[in-house]
Write a protein that holds these residues in place. Structure first.
Motif, PDB file in Angstrom:
ATOM      1  N   ILE A 227     -51.377   4.703   4.108  1.00 12.97           N
ATOM      2  CA  ILE A 227     -51.856   3.608   4.437  1.00 12.97           C
ATOM      3  C   ILE A 227     -52.990   3.501   5.883  1.00 12.97           C
ATOM      4  CG2 ILE A 227     -51.000   0.996   4.842  1.00 12.97           C
ATOM      5  CD1 ILE A 227     -48.400   1.490   4.128  1.00 12.97           C
ATOM      6  N   ILE A 228     -54.056   3.030   5.816  1.00 15.00           N
ATOM      7  CA  ILE A 228     -54.643   3.209   6.947  1.00 15.00           C
ATOM      8  C   ILE A 228     -55.468   1.893   6.651  1.00 15.00           C
ATOM      9  CG2 ILE A 228     -57.098   4.384   7.539  1.00 15.00           C
ATOM     10  CD1 ILE A 228     -56.744   6.989   5.793  1.00 15.00           C
ATOM     11  N   GLY A 229     -54.962   1.498   8.485  1.00 18.41           N
ATOM     12  CA  GLY A 229     -55.764   0.114   8.605  1.00 18.41           C
ATOM     13  C   GLY A 229     -54.964  -0.940   7.168  1.00 18.41           C
ATOM     14  N   ALA A 230     -54.684  -0.843   6.312  1.00 14.14           N
ATOM     15  CA  ALA A 230     -54.185  -1.773   5.687  1.00 14.14           C
ATOM     16  C   ALA A 230     -52.739  -2.558   6.456  1.00 14.14           C
ATOM     17  CB  ALA A 230     -53.907  -1.549   3.861  1.00 14.14           C
ATOM     18  N   ASN A 231     -52.634  -4.466   6.014  1.00 16.32           N
ATOM     19  CA  ASN A 231     -51.246  -4.381   6.006  1.00 16.32           C
ATOM     20  C   ASN A 231     -50.468  -5.770   5.176  1.00 16.32           C
ATOM     21  OD1 ASN A 231     -49.518  -5.966   7.446  1.00 16.32           O
ATOM     22  ND2 ASN A 231     -50.259  -6.053   9.595  1.00 16.32           N
ATOM     23  N   ASP A 232     -51.715  -6.635   5.232  1.00 14.71           N
ATOM     24  CA  ASP A 232     -51.006  -7.636   4.023  1.00 14.71           C
ATOM     25  C   ASP A 232     -51.275  -7.346   3.062  1.00 14.71           C
ATOM     26  OD1 ASP A 232     -51.266  -9.082   5.770  1.00 14.71           O
ATOM     27  OD2 ASP A 232     -52.948 -10.469   5.538  1.00 14.71           O
TER      28      ASP A 232
ATOM     29  N   ARG B 175     -43.289   6.357   8.694  1.00 18.95           N
ATOM     30  CA  ARG B 175     -43.651   7.354   9.998  1.00 18.95           C
ATOM     31  C   ARG B 175     -45.156   6.359  10.517  1.00 18.95           C
ATOM     32  NH1 ARG B 175     -39.128   7.656   9.136  1.00 18.95           N
ATOM     33  NH2 ARG B 175     -38.105   9.219   9.479  1.00 18.95           N
ATOM     34  N   MET B 176     -45.086   5.954  10.995  1.00 14.22           N
ATOM     35  CA  MET B 176     -46.434   4.657  11.686  1.00 14.22           C
ATOM     36  C   MET B 176     -47.233   6.331  13.237  1.00 14.22           C
ATOM     37  SD  MET B 176     -45.590   2.660  11.377  1.00 14.22           S
ATOM     38  CE  MET B 176     -46.873   1.240  11.731  1.00 14.22           C
ATOM     39  N   LEU B 177     -48.820   5.658  12.690  1.00 15.16           N
ATOM     40  CA  LEU B 177     -49.588   6.893  13.439  1.00 15.16           C
ATOM     41  C   LEU B 177     -50.372   6.339  13.940  1.00 15.16           C
ATOM     42  CD1 LEU B 177     -50.153   9.747  13.763  1.00 15.16           C
ATOM     43  CD2 LEU B 177     -51.728   9.829  11.905  1.00 15.16           C
ATOM     44  N   PHE B 178     -50.474   5.939  15.270  1.00 18.92           N
ATOM     45  CA  PHE B 178     -50.467   4.797  16.307  1.00 18.92           C
ATOM     46  C   PHE B 178     -51.791   5.003  16.879  1.00 18.92           C
ATOM     47  CE2 PHE B 178     -46.436   2.279  16.671  1.00 18.92           C
ATOM     48  CZ  PHE B 178     -46.629   1.207  15.814  1.00 18.92           C
ATOM     49  N   ASN B 179     -52.807   5.198  15.873  1.00 20.04           N
ATOM     50  CA  ASN B 179     -54.299   4.749  16.853  1.00 20.04           C
ATOM     51  C   ASN B 179     -55.022   4.624  15.668  1.00 20.04           C
ATOM     52  OD1 ASN B 179     -56.504   6.481  18.084  1.00 20.04           O
ATOM     53  ND2 ASN B 179     -55.037   8.463  17.735  1.00 20.04           N
ATOM     54  N   ASP B 180     -56.888   4.512  16.567  1.00 20.97           N
ATOM     55  CA  ASP B 180     -57.837   4.184  15.379  1.00 20.97           C
ATOM     56  C   ASP B 180     -58.239   4.707  14.362  1.00 20.97           C
ATOM     57  OD1 ASP B 180     -60.625   2.948  15.611  1.00 20.97           O
ATOM     58  OD2 ASP B 180     -60.769   4.685  15.242  1.00 20.97           O
TER      59      ASP B 180
ATOM     60  N   GLY C 244     -57.402  -0.167   3.729  1.00 21.28           N
ATOM     61  CA  GLY C 244     -57.151  -2.112   4.432  1.00 21.28           C
ATOM     62  C   GLY C 244     -58.669  -2.346   5.251  1.00 21.28           C
ATOM     63  N   TYR C 245     -58.277  -2.916   5.461  1.00 24.06           N
ATOM     64  CA  TYR C 245     -59.340  -3.901   6.542  1.00 24.06           C
ATOM     65  C   TYR C 245     -60.044  -2.553   7.409  1.00 24.06           C
ATOM     66  CZ  TYR C 245     -61.799  -6.816   9.368  1.00 24.06           C
ATOM     67  OH  TYR C 245     -62.694  -7.330  10.850  1.00 24.06           O
ATOM     68  N   GLY C 246     -59.079  -2.293   8.830  1.00 25.87           N
ATOM     69  CA  GLY C 246     -59.140  -1.316   9.450  1.00 25.87           C
ATOM     70  C   GLY C 246     -59.577   0.259   9.386  1.00 25.87           C
ATOM     71  N   LEU C 247     -59.943   0.481   7.999  1.00 24.26           N
ATOM     72  CA  LEU C 247     -60.783   1.854   7.761  1.00 24.26           C
ATOM     73  C   LEU C 247     -61.736   1.023   7.683  1.00 24.26           C
ATOM     74  CD1 LEU C 247     -60.027   4.462   6.587  1.00 24.26           C
ATOM     75  CD2 LEU C 247     -61.035   3.421   4.509  1.00 24.26           C
ATOM     76  N   ALA C 248     -62.810   0.467   7.123  1.00 23.39           N
ATOM     77  CA  ALA C 248     -63.678   0.160   7.647  1.00 23.39           C
ATOM     78  C   ALA C 248     -64.476  -0.887   8.848  1.00 23.39           C
ATOM     79  CB  ALA C 248     -64.262  -1.467   6.445  1.00 23.39           C
ATOM     80  N   VAL C 249     -63.437  -1.538   9.681  1.00 25.09           N
ATOM     81  CA  VAL C 249     -63.044  -1.881  10.569  1.00 25.09           C
ATOM     82  C   VAL C 249     -64.193   0.147  11.931  1.00 25.09           C
ATOM     83  CG1 VAL C 249     -62.348  -2.020  13.393  1.00 25.09           C
ATOM     84  CG2 VAL C 249     -62.376  -3.804  10.946  1.00 25.09           C
ATOM     85  N   ALA C 250     -62.608   0.622  11.770  1.00 25.72           N
ATOM     86  CA  ALA C 250     -62.907   1.834  12.474  1.00 25.72           C
ATOM     87  C   ALA C 250     -64.293   2.576  11.418  1.00 25.72           C
ATOM     88  CB  ALA C 250     -61.414   2.868  11.903  1.00 25.72           C
TER      89      ALA C 250
END
Ligand code: NAP
Length: 459
Positions: free
Chosen positions: A381-386, A439-444, A308-314
């Motif tokens: 799921i990597i940096g995706a949400n909606d 399971r949430m893996l909270f990190n960049d 998702g978007y977060g993968l692109a940001v990171a």
């Protein structure tokens, strides 16, 4: 001889544009499609030198050099995440071209009949709106203009007055005073203001749809300018751009389940804090560690990765490919699930993963991959949400209700990489993150993937 040469070049250029556009529809053929369309553009430029009464060759060459050098350098250097603003800037240049060509044609020849005057006026208006609107869209995405939707008093009334003024000015200019230049300058000025005022109230996150709308506006401007100048290449190329922009706008709106009016007049977008979903306040999100997640994936049979978007940001696309290869070496089947509006522009994830050399056959569209989630041991799921929010299916009150989503919730286990409890683009909570088997893996994303790779190697 000379009169056939430009027409022949334009015809060939138009064919190359059409074939190029067709090839852009698949990542496998997109590169060659782009090259073919570029060759078409070069042919059209060369053909122009052979037009009857063509003079000022020196100036044309200067213009080509001024356009080519910054265009080349910008395209070479742009970061993947900055692509939407570059598209916007280039689109604005297209609008400016249509504006100045129509203006130049009007100032030069004035136009003798309605058949010439009308296209010139349309070219000026569409070109000006697209030019100024695209520059504001660029400013919003680049952080030069506030990305928040800007509102001011009597917004609608001002817009109506401006459009009415434009119509009156165009009527006067076309019917009575086509030899007086000040009317045409006024029309261009009002159209430029309309472009600015239309885009300022739209949130930064909605800019890709706005750019797509402005893109079709530029195409129409080029096509009508082509009519004014009796230039076949401009008519065909403009129509192709206009039609492609309109289709893209409709497809994006459909994939987000939002009407174009909702985008233009703003119903959500622009990020912000998560609005709570009924029933999630007393629930907890279960955290995991990279070591635990690596074990789960290392011993799985099938893993579906949802970028998702977060993968692109990171900028973590290369790392996700590395993880995929490591898992495959252990005999795990790995596939990527691509949602049509994951990220911030159409095809965002496809381009991102292609940049990291992820083989294209591993990428699956939503409709293809959705039936497979039930057999997947893990949805990562990597940096995706909606795009994985089940509220789109279950909650009629949700702003994303009806938007097609990836069925990550049907997988046996779900691992989510994100930095914290931040919302996605729609600004709403995601009930998937509270599921028993999530399971949430909270990190960049970059750091999380680096840790996952290290742990997977040690298995
Ligand atoms: P999303 O809903 O915007 O969610 C992205 C998630 O990534 C956020 O929840 C954020 O949570 C996380 N994130 C951000 N930076 C990160 C980082 N460095 N590392 C890890 N995680 C990070 O994204 P999406 O699921 O891809 O959905 C796209 C959305 O954009 C849809 O609503 C779509 O309608 C909209 N949209 C798409 C297009 C298009 O053409 N693709 C155009 C316009 C709008 P944290 O802050 O907690 O990390």
């Amino acid at each position: 001889m000379n009169s056939y040469l430009p027409e022949g070049a334009y015809l060939l250029a138009s064919l190359l544009f059409i074939v190029g556009l067709k090839r852009l529809s698949s990542p496998r053929t997109a590169r060659s499609g782009n090259i073919l369309a570029a060759i078409g553009m070069a042919l059209a430029l060369v053909g122009t030198f052979f037009l009857k009464d063509m003079a000022h060759f020196g100036w044309i060459i200067v213009a080509i050099v001024i356009g080519t050098i910054p265009g080349w350098l910008l395209a070479k250097r742009v970061k993947m995440t900055d692509m939407p603003q570059m598209v916007s800037l280039f689109n604005g240049m297209g609008g400016a071209c249509a504006l100045f060509i129509s203006l130049g044609e009007w100032l030069d020849n004035g136009g003798e009949n309605l058949g010439e005057l009308l296209p010139m006026h349309f070219g000026i208006v569409f070109g000006a709106v697209s030019f100024s609107g695209s520059l504001i869209a660029f400013g919003k995405l680049q952080g030069l203009v506030s990305e928040k939707p800007l509102r001011w008093p009597m917004q609608k009334a001002i817009n109506i007055i401006l459009v009415a003024t434009l119509l009156v000015l165009a009527y006067i200019s076309v019917t009575h005073c086509h030899c007086e230049t000040h009317w045409i300058w006024l029309i261009a000025g009002v159209a430029l203001i309309i472009g600015i005022l239309q885009v300022l109230p739209i949130g930064g996150a909605d800019m890709p749809v706005v750019i797509s709308v402005l893109n079709s506006c530029t195409g129409m401007a080029a096509a009508v300018t082509g009519f004014a100048m009796h230039n076949m290449a401009m008519i065909i190329a403009g129509t192709l751009v206009g039609a492609a922009g309109s289709f893209l706008t409709l497809l994006m709106c459909k994939a987000m389940n939002r009407s174009l009016a909702a985008v233009i007049f703003g119903s959500f977008g622009g990020g912000g804090s998560a609005a709570a979903v009924a029933g999630t306040s007393d629930k907890i999100q279960r955290e995991t560690t990279a070591a635990e997640a690596a074990i789960m994936m290392g011993y799985a049979r099938k893993v579906i990765i949802i970028p998702g978007y977060g993968l692109a940001v990171a900028q973590a696309q290369h790392l996700v490919h590395e993880l995929e290869q490591l898992l495959e070496k252990r005999g795990v089947e790995v596939k990527y699930a691509i949602h049509p509006v994951a990220g911030r522009m159409p095809g965002h994830m496809n381009v991102l993963l292609a940049e990291a050399d992820v083989p294209y056959p591993k990428l699956f569209d939503m409709d293809e991959i959705n039936p497979e989630f039930e057999q997947a041991d893990i949805a990562l799921i990597i940096g995706a949400n909606d795009v994985v929010n089940p509220a789109a299916r279950n909650d009629a009150a949700s702003p994303i209700y009806g938007m097609p989503i990836l069925n990550a919730d049907k997988a046996k286990n779900i691992i989510v990489i994100k930095r914290g409890r931040g919302a996605g683009f729609a600004g709403i909570e995601n009930e998937l993150f509270y599921n028993q088997n999530t399971r949430m893996l909270f990190n960049d994303a970059k750091k999380a993937l680096q840790e996952l790779i290290a742990e997977a190697r040690a298995l």
